[in-house]
Design a protein around this motif. Structure first.
Motif, PDB file in Angstrom:
ATOM      1  N   LEU A 125     -25.006  68.241  -6.021  1.00  0.00           N
ATOM      2  CA  LEU A 125     -24.086  68.360  -7.163  1.00  0.00           C
ATOM      3  C   LEU A 125     -23.128  69.538  -7.021  1.00  0.00           C
ATOM      4  N   VAL A 126     -23.338  70.374  -6.015  1.00  0.00           N
ATOM      5  CA  VAL A 126     -22.503  71.557  -5.826  1.00  0.00           C
ATOM      6  C   VAL A 126     -21.156  71.149  -5.243  1.00  0.00           C
ATOM      7  N   GLN A 127     -20.102  71.472  -5.958  1.00  0.00           N
ATOM      8  CA  GLN A 127     -18.728  71.273  -5.491  1.00  0.00           C
ATOM      9  C   GLN A 127     -18.179  72.621  -5.071  1.00  0.00           C
ATOM     10  N   LYS A 128     -17.281  72.621  -4.098  1.00  0.00           N
ATOM     11  CA  LYS A 128     -16.791  73.870  -3.534  1.00  0.00           C
ATOM     12  C   LYS A 128     -15.271  73.907  -3.514  1.00  0.00           C
ATOM     13  N   TYR A 129     -14.757  75.078  -3.839  1.00  0.00           N
ATOM     14  CA  TYR A 129     -13.330  75.347  -3.687  1.00  0.00           C
ATOM     15  C   TYR A 129     -13.204  76.619  -2.862  1.00  0.00           C
ATOM     16  N   GLU A 130     -12.331  76.600  -1.868  1.00  0.00           N
ATOM     17  CA  GLU A 130     -12.059  77.805  -1.095  1.00  0.00           C
ATOM     18  C   GLU A 130     -10.556  77.902  -0.860  1.00  0.00           C
ATOM     19  N   SER A 131      -9.995  79.065  -1.201  1.00  0.00           N
ATOM     20  CA  SER A 131      -8.564  79.278  -1.008  1.00  0.00           C
ATOM     21  C   SER A 131      -8.287  79.677   0.436  1.00  0.00           C
ATOM     22  N   GLU A 132      -7.012  79.703   0.801  1.00  0.00           N
ATOM     23  CA  GLU A 132      -6.625  80.134   2.145  1.00  0.00           C
ATOM     24  C   GLU A 132      -7.063  81.562   2.435  1.00  0.00           C
ATOM     25  N   SER A 133      -7.152  82.380   1.389  1.00  0.00           N
ATOM     26  CA  SER A 133      -7.549  83.784   1.565  1.00  0.00           C
ATOM     27  C   SER A 133      -9.051  83.945   1.781  1.00  0.00           C
ATOM     28  N   GLY A 134      -9.820  82.871   1.552  1.00  0.00           N
ATOM     29  CA  GLY A 134     -11.265  82.932   1.702  1.00  0.00           C
ATOM     30  C   GLY A 134     -12.016  83.065   0.389  1.00  0.00           C
ATOM     31  N   PHE A 135     -11.286  83.198  -0.725  1.00  0.00           N
ATOM     32  CA  PHE A 135     -11.933  83.245  -2.043  1.00  0.00           C
ATOM     33  C   PHE A 135     -12.651  81.930  -2.280  1.00  0.00           C
ATOM     34  N   LYS A 136     -13.903  81.996  -2.741  1.00  0.00           N
ATOM     35  CA  LYS A 136     -14.701  80.792  -2.950  1.00  0.00           C
ATOM     36  C   LYS A 136     -15.151  80.665  -4.389  1.00  0.00           C
ATOM     37  N   SER A 137     -15.256  79.435  -4.824  1.00  0.00           N
ATOM     38  CA  SER A 137     -15.835  79.120  -6.119  1.00  0.00           C
ATOM     39  C   SER A 137     -16.676  77.863  -5.950  1.00  0.00           C
ATOM     40  N   HIS A 138     -17.959  77.979  -6.235  1.00  0.00           N
ATOM     41  CA  HIS A 138     -18.852  76.822  -6.209  1.00  0.00           C
ATOM     42  C   HIS A 138     -19.256  76.525  -7.643  1.00  0.00           C
ATOM     43  N   PHE A 139     -19.357  75.249  -7.978  1.00  0.00           N
ATOM     44  CA  PHE A 139     -19.633  74.874  -9.356  1.00  0.00           C
ATOM     45  C   PHE A 139     -20.360  73.539  -9.396  1.00  0.00           C
ATOM     46  N   CYS A 140     -21.000  73.278 -10.520  1.00  0.00           N
ATOM     47  CA  CYS A 140     -21.737  72.035 -10.719  1.00  0.00           C
ATOM     48  C   CYS A 140     -20.764  70.908 -11.049  1.00  0.00           C
ATOM     49  N   SER A 141     -20.892  69.788 -10.349  1.00  0.00           N
ATOM     50  CA  SER A 141     -19.991  68.659 -10.578  1.00  0.00           C
ATOM     51  C   SER A 141     -20.287  67.942 -11.891  1.00  0.00           C
ATOM     52  N   ARG A 142     -21.432  68.201 -12.500  1.00  0.00           N
ATOM     53  CA  ARG A 142     -21.762  67.574 -13.797  1.00  0.00           C
ATOM     54  C   ARG A 142     -21.250  68.387 -14.976  1.00  0.00           C
ATOM     55  N   CYS A 143     -21.489  69.708 -14.949  1.00  0.00           N
ATOM     56  CA  CYS A 143     -21.166  70.513 -16.135  1.00  0.00           C
ATOM     57  C   CYS A 143     -20.099  71.576 -15.894  1.00  0.00           C
ATOM     58  N   GLY A 144     -19.748  71.832 -14.636  1.00  0.00           N
ATOM     59  CA  GLY A 144     -18.723  72.814 -14.323  1.00  0.00           C
ATOM     60  C   GLY A 144     -19.208  74.251 -14.241  1.00  0.00           C
ATOM     61  N   SER A 145     -20.491  74.494 -14.465  1.00  0.00           N
ATOM     62  CA  SER A 145     -21.013  75.861 -14.401  1.00  0.00           C
ATOM     63  C   SER A 145     -20.806  76.456 -13.013  1.00  0.00           C
ATOM     64  N   PRO A 146     -20.442  77.734 -12.950  1.00  0.00           N
ATOM     65  CA  PRO A 146     -20.329  78.383 -11.646  1.00  0.00           C
ATOM     66  C   PRO A 146     -21.710  78.477 -11.018  1.00  0.00           C
ATOM     67  N   LEU A 147     -21.756  78.413  -9.701  1.00  0.00           N
ATOM     68  CA  LEU A 147     -23.022  78.443  -8.977  1.00  0.00           C
ATOM     69  C   LEU A 147     -22.983  79.487  -7.872  1.00  0.00           C
ATOM     70  N   PRO A 148     -24.150  79.921  -7.409  1.00  0.00           N
ATOM     71  CA  PRO A 148     -24.182  80.877  -6.304  1.00  0.00           C
ATOM     72  C   PRO A 148     -23.464  80.331  -5.078  1.00  0.00           C
ATOM     73  N   ASN A 149     -22.867  81.241  -4.324  1.00  0.00           N
ATOM     74  CA  ASN A 149     -22.289  80.859  -3.036  1.00  0.00           C
ATOM     75  C   ASN A 149     -22.427  82.010  -2.060  1.00  0.00           C
ATOM     76  N   LEU A 150     -22.329  81.659  -0.785  1.00  0.00           N
ATOM     77  CA  LEU A 150     -22.462  82.669   0.260  1.00  0.00           C
ATOM     78  C   LEU A 150     -21.240  83.584   0.271  1.00  0.00           C
ATOM     79  N   THR A 151     -21.476  84.845   0.539  1.00  0.00           N
ATOM     80  CA  THR A 151     -20.367  85.790   0.670  1.00  0.00           C
ATOM     81  C   THR A 151     -19.557  85.437   1.913  1.00  0.00           C
ATOM     82  N   ALA A 152     -18.377  86.016   2.031  1.00  0.00           N
ATOM     83  CA  ALA A 152     -17.472  85.694   3.141  1.00  0.00           C
ATOM     84  C   ALA A 152     -18.140  85.884   4.499  1.00  0.00           C
ATOM     85  N   ALA A 153     -18.952  86.918   4.631  1.00  0.00           N
ATOM     86  CA  ALA A 153     -19.630  87.173   5.899  1.00  0.00           C
ATOM     87  C   ALA A 153     -20.866  86.291   6.078  1.00  0.00           C
TER      88      ALA A 153
END
Length: 137
Positions: free
Chosen positions: A49-77
């Motif tokens: 259910l985890v959806q991912k967005y990553e910008s060209e700069s490397g900024f990431k946002s992971h969220f639940c595809s059902r409710c939209g809540s932000p979710l943990p994600n790995l740091t850039a490194a």
């Protein structure tokens, strides 16, 4: 409740990031989060259910595809997990120890006196030391 994970070990104190990307992703003045070691997070269910967005700069946002809540994600490194504190069922003992990117905060953002203030991102090791909770907490 579709996505579930377990955290182990000590949870560090929090930081709030006031950069424009965090404001856009949260819809508020800042995000409140912490970073933990890779071994401290175990996914229990719902990884599909985890959806991912990553910008060209490397900024990431992971969220639940059902409710939209932000979710943990790995740091850039890829060396730690970023975890939004709002996902915790209990967080009373945690404190904001740092405010990041206050040099680019919104003009209407009033930052309290708790925690150390940084105009930009401090050195990762220095931030980790600052967020470490004293043994008596």
């Amino acid at each position: 409740g579709g996505v579930r994970f377990t955290l182990s070990g000590e949870i560090p104190n929090l930081y709030q990031c006031h950069c424009s990307l965090c404001r856009q992703v949260t819809g508020s003045s800042a995000n409140a989060a912490f970073r933990i070691d890779l071994a401290q997070l175990t996914w229990n269910s719902g990884e599909e259910l985890v959806q991912k967005y990553e910008s060209e700069s490397g900024f990431k946002s992971h969220f639940c595809s059902r409710c939209g809540s932000p979710l943990p994600n790995l740091t850039a490194a890829g060396s730690a997990w970023w975890v939004p504190v709002g996902l915790l069922e209990e967080s009373e003992e945690l404190q904001v120890a740092a405010h990041l990117f206050i040099g680019s905060r919104a003009a209407w953002d009033v930052i309290g006196s708790s925690g150390k203030h940084f105009d930009e991102m401090p050195d990762a090791a220095a931030l980790a030391d600052l967020l470490r909770r004293p043994a008596d907490q």
